[in-house]
Design a protein around this motif. Structure first.
Motif, mmCIF file in Angstrom:
data_model
loop_
_atom_site.group_PDB
_atom_site.id
_atom_site.type_symbol
_atom_site.label_atom_id
_atom_site.label_comp_id
_atom_site.label_asym_id
_atom_site.label_seq_id
_atom_site.Cartn_x
_atom_site.Cartn_y
_atom_site.Cartn_z
ATOM 1 N N ARG A 129 0.859 -1.283 -0.030
ATOM 2 C CA ARG A 129 0.108 -0.015 0.027
ATOM 3 C C ARG A 129 0.921 1.232 -0.129
ATOM 4 N N ARG A 130 2.152 1.182 0.816
ATOM 5 C CA ARG A 130 2.816 2.412 0.636
ATOM 6 C C ARG A 130 3.619 2.571 -0.590
ATOM 7 N N TRP A 131 3.868 1.397 -1.105
ATOM 8 C CA TRP A 131 4.514 1.597 -2.573
ATOM 9 C C TRP A 131 3.646 2.287 -3.521
ATOM 10 N N ALA A 132 2.308 1.672 -3.153
ATOM 11 C CA ALA A 132 1.218 2.468 -4.539
ATOM 12 C C ALA A 132 1.049 3.897 -4.102
ATOM 13 N N SER A 133 1.163 4.484 -2.793
ATOM 14 C CA SER A 133 0.762 5.647 -2.489
ATOM 15 C C SER A 133 1.676 6.536 -2.223
ATOM 16 N N SER A 134 2.961 6.322 -1.729
ATOM 17 C CA SER A 134 3.917 7.178 -1.185
ATOM 18 C C SER A 134 5.220 7.121 -1.990
ATOM 19 N N ALA A 135 5.435 8.524 -2.654
ATOM 20 C CA ALA A 135 6.626 8.693 -3.457
ATOM 21 C C ALA A 135 7.736 8.564 -2.602
ATOM 22 N N ARG A 136 7.774 8.936 -1.443
ATOM 23 C CA ARG A 136 8.729 9.025 -0.625
ATOM 24 C C ARG A 136 9.180 7.669 -0.122
ATOM 25 N N PHE A 137 8.244 6.814 -0.050
ATOM 26 C CA PHE A 137 8.540 5.277 0.321
ATOM 27 C C PHE A 137 9.398 4.853 -1.098
ATOM 28 N N ARG A 138 8.786 5.009 -2.071
ATOM 29 C CA ARG A 138 9.296 4.450 -3.340
ATOM 30 C C ARG A 138 10.812 5.002 -3.470
ATOM 31 N N GLY A 139 10.994 6.289 -3.080
ATOM 32 C CA GLY A 139 12.294 6.888 -3.360
ATOM 33 C C GLY A 139 13.404 6.279 -2.367
ATOM 34 N N ILE A 140 12.954 5.847 -1.213
ATOM 35 C CA ILE A 140 13.750 5.307 -0.132
ATOM 36 C C ILE A 140 14.550 4.103 -0.968
ATOM 37 N N TRP A 141 13.361 3.199 -1.538
ATOM 38 C CA TRP A 141 14.013 1.844 -1.934
ATOM 39 C C TRP A 141 14.658 2.039 -3.278
ATOM 40 N N ARG A 142 14.382 3.036 -4.061
ATOM 41 C CA ARG A 142 15.111 3.418 -5.350
ATOM 42 C C ARG A 142 16.445 3.888 -4.994
ATOM 43 N N TRP A 143 16.636 4.839 -4.081
ATOM 44 C CA TRP A 143 18.006 5.128 -3.524
ATOM 45 C C TRP A 143 18.854 4.120 -3.264
ATOM 46 N N LEU A 144 18.219 3.392 -2.259
ATOM 47 C CA LEU A 144 19.089 2.210 -1.691
ATOM 48 C C LEU A 144 19.504 1.227 -2.630
ATOM 49 N N THR A 145 18.644 0.857 -3.675
ATOM 50 C CA THR A 145 19.031 -0.054 -4.875
ATOM 51 C C THR A 145 20.139 0.509 -5.824
ATOM 52 N N ALA A 146 19.914 1.966 -5.838
ATOM 53 C CA ALA A 146 21.079 2.681 -6.391
ATOM 54 C C ALA A 146 22.519 2.643 -6.095
ATOM 55 N N GLY A 147 22.251 2.701 -4.445
ATOM 56 C CA GLY A 147 23.738 2.796 -3.865
ATOM 57 C C GLY A 147 24.279 1.391 -3.840
ATOM 58 N N TRP A 148 23.353 0.266 -3.568
ATOM 59 C CA TRP A 148 24.026 -0.872 -4.059
ATOM 60 C C TRP A 148 24.722 -1.198 -5.176
ATOM 61 N N ALA A 149 24.076 -0.663 -6.163
ATOM 62 C CA ALA A 149 24.678 -0.867 -7.616
ATOM 63 C C ALA A 149 26.244 0.004 -7.653
ATOM 64 N N ALA A 150 26.057 1.241 -6.953
ATOM 65 C CA ALA A 150 27.321 1.944 -7.109
ATOM 66 C C ALA A 150 28.338 1.289 -6.373
ATOM 67 N N GLY A 151 27.917 0.479 -5.292
ATOM 68 C CA GLY A 151 28.954 -0.281 -4.559
ATOM 69 C C GLY A 151 29.394 -1.378 -5.247
ATOM 70 N N LEU A 152 28.540 -1.962 -5.943
ATOM 71 C CA LEU A 152 29.042 -3.234 -6.609
ATOM 72 C C LEU A 152 30.091 -2.789 -7.884
ATOM 73 N N PHE A 153 29.647 -1.824 -8.438
ATOM 74 C CA PHE A 153 30.514 -1.144 -9.572
ATOM 75 C C PHE A 153 32.030 -0.778 -9.099
ATOM 76 N N ALA A 154 32.071 0.032 -7.663
ATOM 77 C CA ALA A 154 33.285 0.097 -7.037
ATOM 78 C C ALA A 154 34.022 -0.992 -6.700
ATOM 79 N N ASP A 155 33.130 -2.112 -6.339
ATOM 80 C CA ASP A 155 33.957 -3.439 -5.935
ATOM 81 C C ASP A 155 34.594 -4.029 -7.275
ATOM 82 N N ALA A 156 33.790 -3.694 -8.374
ATOM 83 C CA ALA A 156 34.392 -4.291 -9.659
ATOM 84 C C ALA A 156 35.681 -3.546 -10.081
ATOM 85 N N ALA A 157 35.896 -2.405 -9.912
ATOM 86 C CA ALA A 157 36.967 -1.456 -10.206
ATOM 87 C C ALA A 157 37.982 -1.975 -9.486
#
Length: 205
Positions: A129-157
């Motif tokens: 329900r929060r995913w459907a109704s809250s842009a801030r809730f969606r943003g929390i998970w999107r930024w977290l996923t992007a942060g993990w992606a950045a960490g994995l790219f740094a690991d690869a380098a």
């Protein structure tokens, strides 16, 4: 992924290749032979996963492709540095998958968090329900996923840098330790992010 499957993955993809590499090096094998022998274990496990699930599981296909690429590289005269740098492709591919999921309806880290919630015996309905109704809730998970992606790219380098700068016999151990170190950093940083005062109520209430 169940705890048993996680343990099996760590043993087959990290511990066994390391033991084989250093065992064969101690027995007098050259680095390329030792690296290829170590790669055979993850390749065998990837084949088993594909046969067991009877479907194209993308990570198993990735591991198998990298192992086959290592063998092909050795056959055409590739040196041990190229084989060592291959490890970077795994974390780079994982980072790419996470990054590609950021703008979708279900970023990878939200899916993982939802699954964890369900496995703990809690209903994910409120999160849905929060995913459907809250842009801030969606943003929390999107930024977290992007942060993990950045960490994995740094690991690869860092893996590529280690492969070409450290002594050959040191690199496999460094890469193995790096898996756990990067995972620990990402897990702790993720929990800190989710528990920030401005996020805590949306995630944990």
């Amino acid at each position: 992924m169940s705890r048993r499957e996680l343990v099996t993955t760590v043993l087959a993809d990290l511990v066994a290749p390391l033991v084989l590499f250093y065992g064969l090096r101690a027995a007098g094998a050259d680095a390329v032979t030792a690296l290829l022998a170590g790669a055979a274990v993850p390749a065998a496990r990837a084949l088993w996963v594909l046969a067991r699930d009877r479907r194209a599981e993308w990570f198993a296909l990735l591991v198998l492709a990298l192992c086959l690429a290592s063998a092909a590289t050795a056959l055409v005269g590739g040196d041990e540095r190229v084989l060592l740098a291959r490890d970077a492709l795994v974390t780079a591919a994982l980072g790419a998958v996470l990054l590609a999921s950021v703008p979708t309806a279900r970023p990878v880290l939200f899916t993982v968090g939802r699954l964890t919630l369900t496995e703990a015996g809690h209903s994910p309905d409120e999160w849905d329900r929060r995913w459907a109704s809250s842009a801030r809730f969606r943003g929390i998970w999107r930024w977290l996923t992007a942060g993990w992606a950045a960490g994995l790219f740094a690991d690869a380098a860092l893996r590529v840098q280690a492969a070409y700068t450290l002594p050959v016999d040191v690199v496999p151990a460094v890469h193995a330790v790096q898996w756990f170190a990067v995972l620990a950093v990402l897990l702790v940083a993720g929990q800190v992010w989710l528990r920030l005062p401005r996020h805590r109520a949306l995630i944990f209430s």
